[in-house]
Write a protein that holds these residues in place. Sequence first.
Motif, PDB file in Angstrom:
ATOM      1  N   ALA A   1      -2.425   1.049   6.529  1.00 59.40           N
ATOM      2  CA  ALA A   1      -1.392   0.449   5.693  1.00 59.40           C
ATOM      3  C   ALA A   1      -0.852  -0.828   6.314  1.00 59.40           C
ATOM      4  O   ALA A   1      -0.608  -1.820   5.619  1.00 59.40           O
TER       5      ALA A   1
ATOM      6  N   TYR B   1      -3.366  -3.735   6.104  1.00 60.74           N
ATOM      7  CA  TYR B   1      -3.320  -4.319   4.763  1.00 60.74           C
ATOM      8  C   TYR B   1      -2.065  -5.168   4.596  1.00 60.74           C
ATOM      9  O   TYR B   1      -2.097  -6.248   3.986  1.00 60.74           O
TER      10      TYR B   1
ATOM     11  N   GLY C   1      -2.726   7.299  -1.753  1.00 60.13           N
ATOM     12  CA  GLY C   1      -3.143   6.423  -0.671  1.00 60.13           C
ATOM     13  C   GLY C   1      -2.470   5.076  -0.818  1.00 60.13           C
ATOM     14  O   GLY C   1      -3.087   4.021  -0.712  1.00 60.13           O
ATOM     15  N   SER C   2      -1.180   5.123  -1.063  1.00 60.88           N
ATOM     16  CA  SER C   2      -0.421   3.951  -1.514  1.00 60.88           C
ATOM     17  C   SER C   2      -0.340   2.828  -0.501  1.00 60.88           C
ATOM     18  O   SER C   2      -0.235   1.659  -0.867  1.00 60.88           O
ATOM     19  N   GLY C   3      -0.365   3.176   0.804  1.00 60.33           N
ATOM     20  CA  GLY C   3       0.010   2.158   1.773  1.00 60.33           C
ATOM     21  C   GLY C   3       1.487   1.843   1.628  1.00 60.33           C
ATOM     22  O   GLY C   3       2.258   2.616   1.039  1.00 60.33           O
TER      23      GLY C   3
ATOM     24  N   ASP D   1       0.938   9.013   0.694  1.00 59.98           N
ATOM     25  CA  ASP D   1       0.125   8.495   1.788  1.00 59.98           C
ATOM     26  C   ASP D   1      -0.019   9.577   2.853  1.00 59.98           C
ATOM     27  O   ASP D   1       0.924  10.339   3.094  1.00 59.98           O
TER      28      ASP D   1
ATOM     29  N   MET E   1      -5.683   4.909  -7.582  1.00 52.01           N
ATOM     30  CA  MET E   1      -6.504   5.179  -6.396  1.00 52.01           C
ATOM     31  C   MET E   1      -7.099   3.849  -5.959  1.00 52.01           C
ATOM     32  O   MET E   1      -8.267   3.553  -6.205  1.00 52.01           O
TER      33      MET E   1
ATOM     34  N   VAL F   1      -8.837   3.443  -1.698  1.00 50.84           N
ATOM     35  CA  VAL F   1      -8.572   4.617  -0.876  1.00 50.84           C
ATOM     36  C   VAL F   1      -9.735   5.607  -0.858  1.00 50.84           C
ATOM     37  O   VAL F   1      -9.990   6.255   0.173  1.00 50.84           O
TER      38      VAL F   1
ATOM     39  N   HIS G   1     -12.849   0.480  -5.332  1.00 48.88           N
ATOM     40  CA  HIS G   1     -13.644   1.091  -4.263  1.00 48.88           C
ATOM     41  C   HIS G   1     -14.535   0.020  -3.651  1.00 48.88           C
ATOM     42  O   HIS G   1     -15.103  -0.815  -4.355  1.00 48.88           O
TER      43      HIS G   1
END
Length: 264
Positions: free
Chosen positions: A18, A21, A78-80, A104, A155, A158, A189
């Motif tokens: 996270a 990013y 998987g939000s970060g 997350d 998504m 992630v 993806h």
Amino acid sequence: MTRDPLPPGIDPGRPSIARVYDFFLGGTHHVEADREVARRIADVMPDFPTVVRHNRAFVRRAVRYLLDEGVRQFVDLGSGLATAGAVHLVAQEFGADARVLYVDSDPTVAADNRSLVPAATAGSVAADLRDPASVLDCAEARRLLDLDRPTALLMIAVLHFVPHRDDPAGVVAGYREAVASGSFVALTHAEDASRVPGTFEAARLYSQDVAQIHLRSRTEIADMLRGWELVAPGLVATPAWRPDPEVVTPPTRLNGLAAVGRKP
């Protein structure tokens, strides 16, 4: 200017997905270990920071589309970090009263997000997205969501961290089965693009220093979307999904794939 967002007891020498990013997105929630990994990845694949920004730009376009479709509840898996361009901020930008659950697996990220989001309409939990039942039945999900109404599942960048043995297509199907008809999934993806210089080395660095990444073919990514009715233009390069005509998109050699699908 950067700050150390880590609470006591968290190793500042261990990079976080996270926070890496966040560095690429121009945020301030990162430490030197994150910046060092980010620089090394960018050295071998200069396109990578732009790819990260493409993903965040896709979130804005997808959320805007979903709001236009009447969706008012979102689960960001998987939000970060819920910083610039996060779902609740996009909803606010477009004047929508939406509810958002950020999920997350990193407890530090989940805790940080709790300080970043409005508690009345958003929440943050540390959970493993590979277990849809535990995510959608947690206390924050019950507080924020009505699963009898359409829900948007995000998504974003992630599923390429989910190993083959954990059946990422089955994970997506588990969420599809749990939400109401008229719900949506928005997915990006990383695509297996070994022909692009630097791809292997960037993937190796990511896997070694941050988290194991699993590049997949277009066919494998499409398999994750079985059972969803894809919204036009379907599964495409991330910058090509309903691009804003007024926005100039920097070209990259490695884009990954994106799609939005609706549950019939």
